[in-house]
Design a protein around this motif. Structure first.
Motif, PDB file in Angstrom:
ATOM      1  N   GLY A 145       0.852  -1.182   0.000  1.00 39.40           N
ATOM      2  CA  GLY A 145       0.000   0.000   0.000  1.00 39.40           C
ATOM      3  C   GLY A 145       0.885   1.228   0.000  1.00 39.40           C
ATOM      4  O   GLY A 145       1.755   1.363   0.865  1.00 39.40           O
ATOM      5  N   VAL A 146       0.703   2.089  -0.991  1.00 38.46           N
ATOM      6  CA  VAL A 146       1.589   3.248  -1.153  1.00 38.46           C
ATOM      7  C   VAL A 146       0.914   4.486  -0.574  1.00 38.46           C
ATOM      8  O   VAL A 146      -0.210   4.824  -0.958  1.00 38.46           O
ATOM      9  N   VAL A 147       1.613   5.166   0.339  1.00 36.16           N
ATOM     10  CA  VAL A 147       1.087   6.406   0.929  1.00 36.16           C
ATOM     11  C   VAL A 147       1.932   7.577   0.452  1.00 36.16           C
ATOM     12  O   VAL A 147       3.149   7.600   0.667  1.00 36.16           O
TER      13      VAL A 147
ATOM     14  N   ALA B 127      -1.984  -3.075  -3.660  1.00 33.91           N
ATOM     15  CA  ALA B 127      -3.341  -3.280  -3.147  1.00 33.91           C
ATOM     16  C   ALA B 127      -4.132  -1.979  -3.095  1.00 33.91           C
ATOM     17  O   ALA B 127      -5.337  -1.964  -3.373  1.00 33.91           O
ATOM     18  N   ALA B 128      -3.491  -0.869  -2.714  1.00 30.90           N
ATOM     19  CA  ALA B 128      -4.223   0.395  -2.566  1.00 30.90           C
ATOM     20  C   ALA B 128      -3.231   1.540  -2.442  1.00 30.90           C
ATOM     21  O   ALA B 128      -2.056   1.326  -2.138  1.00 30.90           O
ATOM     22  N   VAL B 129      -3.727   2.763  -2.663  1.00 33.93           N
ATOM     23  CA  VAL B 129      -2.883   3.954  -2.538  1.00 33.93           C
ATOM     24  C   VAL B 129      -3.628   5.009  -1.720  1.00 33.93           C
ATOM     25  O   VAL B 129      -4.864   4.966  -1.604  1.00 33.93           O
ATOM     26  N   SER B 130      -2.844   5.945  -1.163  1.00 35.20           N
ATOM     27  CA  SER B 130      -3.452   7.004  -0.365  1.00 35.20           C
ATOM     28  C   SER B 130      -2.677   8.309  -0.526  1.00 35.20           C
ATOM     29  O   SER B 130      -1.450   8.303  -0.624  1.00 35.20           O
TER      30      SER B 130
ATOM     31  N   ASP C 148      -7.335   8.833   3.442  1.00 36.08           N
ATOM     32  CA  ASP C 148      -6.981   8.567   4.841  1.00 36.08           C
ATOM     33  C   ASP C 148      -6.162   7.270   4.904  1.00 36.08           C
ATOM     34  O   ASP C 148      -6.699   6.179   4.702  1.00 36.08           O
ATOM     35  N   TYR C 149      -4.868   7.415   5.226  1.00 34.82           N
ATOM     36  CA  TYR C 149      -4.008   6.218   5.183  1.00 34.82           C
ATOM     37  C   TYR C 149      -4.429   5.157   6.197  1.00 34.82           C
ATOM     38  O   TYR C 149      -4.067   3.982   6.060  1.00 34.82           O
ATOM     39  N   HIS C 150      -5.222   5.544   7.207  1.00 29.43           N
ATOM     40  CA  HIS C 150      -5.686   4.539   8.182  1.00 29.43           C
ATOM     41  C   HIS C 150      -6.473   3.422   7.496  1.00 29.43           C
ATOM     42  O   HIS C 150      -6.483   2.289   7.961  1.00 29.43           O
ATOM     43  N   ASP C 151      -7.144   3.778   6.371  1.00 29.74           N
ATOM     44  CA  ASP C 151      -7.900   2.752   5.633  1.00 29.74           C
ATOM     45  C   ASP C 151      -6.952   1.644   5.157  1.00 29.74           C
ATOM     46  O   ASP C 151      -7.339   0.479   5.108  1.00 29.74           O
ATOM     47  N   LEU C 152      -5.729   2.039   4.779  1.00 27.65           N
ATOM     48  CA  LEU C 152      -4.761   1.036   4.311  1.00 27.65           C
ATOM     49  C   LEU C 152      -4.297   0.155   5.468  1.00 27.65           C
ATOM     50  O   LEU C 152      -4.065  -1.046   5.293  1.00 27.65           O
ATOM     51  N   LEU C 153      -4.162   0.760   6.650  1.00 24.98           N
ATOM     52  CA  LEU C 153      -3.635   0.007   7.795  1.00 24.98           C
ATOM     53  C   LEU C 153      -4.621  -1.073   8.246  1.00 24.98           C
ATOM     54  O   LEU C 153      -4.227  -2.050   8.877  1.00 24.98           O
TER      55      LEU C 153
END
Ligand SMILES: NC(=O)c1ccc[n+]([C@@H]2O[C@H](COP(=O)([O-])OP(=O)(O)OC[C@H]3O[C@@H](n4cnc5c(N)ncnc54)[C@H](O)[C@@H]3O)[C@@H](O)[C@H]2O)c1
Length: 345
Positions: free
Chosen positions: A8-10, A32-35, A56-61
């Motif tokens: 997941g890239v932030v 999987a996802a980016v933020s 919101d990077y918390h969604d990735l966590l």
């Protein structure tokens, strides 16, 4: 682990593209996802690569299909993201510099250790073939006793580069200029080849750009081995030369420019065959977007092996911290006018 390693890239800015290409080109890795806090950027990256995006990077966590968080946010914006990601059990790939203070770097390193997650710092120039070969020759004593080990990063960034994002050019969020952001790659190579520096004495100036941080800096170094050296870094040398490392010993002299050996005069040793062409990893003299992608790809490939349990990251937290400590010592000397000894207290 049976499935692909999920990344997941932030931070969807300039460097994120290198991480994403590295992930997409690595067997066993999956984006999987980016933020990004800027919705347009998160959406653009997400839609382009057909993955979930969020501001919101918390969604990735919270996602179980993400094993690794790639921290591509600005230099001074690693915390609390890095700590929260580690606390959520995610491994980390963090862009250089790991942090802009040792206190922050140590917090990230300690949190990862406590949570039992891996921490990899990006220093992709270490993956350059010529850099690896030169380091090996130095460590095998092929150049004899090293007397001088110098680095010159005479690069160019236009004022528009500094105006492209609010964090650039500021002490609070970039943590430095020509040395902390551009020169640090070559500073890392130098200390990786030569071992620890014992003392530095430095001067810095902001000569051309309208920025808080330095665009020009010079430091003299005393290595723990007793060898001496000089680091020069600038982002005001038009049009920008390849970053150079020059090592002189009593049996030979070698120079590395970008990732090519440009001088090789070593008694009793031919220029190693694999030193000729080098790779593109070191090329960013005039533009921050023009360096080769193979270094990031190599580090992402290593991270897949790390997550699968095969090895530890070559550039882990303590390794990534070394160049930051040297850069901070140089800044302290330039600010105070005094010689600064390492390790910093
Ligand atoms: N390894 C290399 O060669 C290399 C090259 C370029 C940049 N970098 C490093 O990569 C980092 C990013 O640099 P860049 O040039 O891509 O910067 P950038 O300004 O282009 O991108 C940073 C992005 O992070 C986003 N962001 C900031 N805080 C966030 C948060 N809390 N959550 C989500 N997104 C957030 C910003 O909106 C921006 O889109 C810097 O530390 C830089 O030093 C490394």
């Amino acid at each position: 682990m049976g499935r692909d390693v999920g990344f997941g890239v932030v931070g969807c800015g300039v460097v994120a593209g290198y991480h994403i290409n590295g992930i997409l080109e690595t067997p066993g890795a999956r984006l999987a996802a980016v933020s990004d806090v800027v919705e347009g950027r998160a959406r653009e990256f997400g839609e382009r690569h057909r993955v979930a995006w969020t501001t919101d990077y918390h969604d990735l966590l919270k996602r179980e299909d993400i094993d690794v968080i790639n921290v591509c946010t600005p230099n001074g914006m690693r915390l609390p993201l890095a700590e929260e990601a580690a606390q959520a059990g995610k491994h980390l790939v963090i862009e250089k510099p790991i942090a802009i203070s040792l206190k922050e770097a140590d917090r990230i390193i300690a949190t990862c250790a406590r949570m039992g997650v891996h921490l990899m710092c990006i220093f992709q120039l270490r993956c350059g073939r010529a850099a690896m070969a030169l380091r090996k020759a130095i460590q095998e004593g092929r150049l004899g006793r090293i007397v001088l080990a110098d680095a010159a990063i005479k690069w160019f960034r236009p004022q528009a580069y500094y105006e492209s994002a609010a964090w650039r050019g500021t002490w609070a969020q970039e943590g430095g200029g020509a040395l902390m952001t551009q020169g640090i790659h070559t500073v890392d190579l130098l200390q990786w080849m030569m071992g620890p520096v014992r003392a530095v004495s430095a001067r810095m100036a902001t000569l051309v750009h309208r920025i808080e941080v330095e665009d020009t800096i010079v430091a003299t170094l005393t290595y723990a081995t007793g060898a001496l050296g000089v680091i020069e870094a600038t982002t005001a040398a038009h049009p920008g030369l390849p970053a150079k490392i020059e090592i002189c010993g009593d049996r030979g002299t070698a120079a590395l420019e970008a990732d090519q050996i440009t001088t090789w005069q070593v008694e009793g040793m031919e220029r190693p065959v694999d030193m000729g062409g080098g790779s593109e990893v070191g090329k960013a003299a005039s533009d921050s977007k023009t360096f080769g992608a193979e270094g990031h790809r190599a580090q992402i490939t290593e991270m897949v092996e790390v997550v699968r349990g095969g090895k530890r990251p070559t550039v882990d937290g303590p390794e990534g911290r070394k160049a930051v400590e040297l850069v901070l010592a140089i800044y302290e000397s330039a600010r105070t006018g005094r010689t600064v000894e390492l390790p910093l207290k």
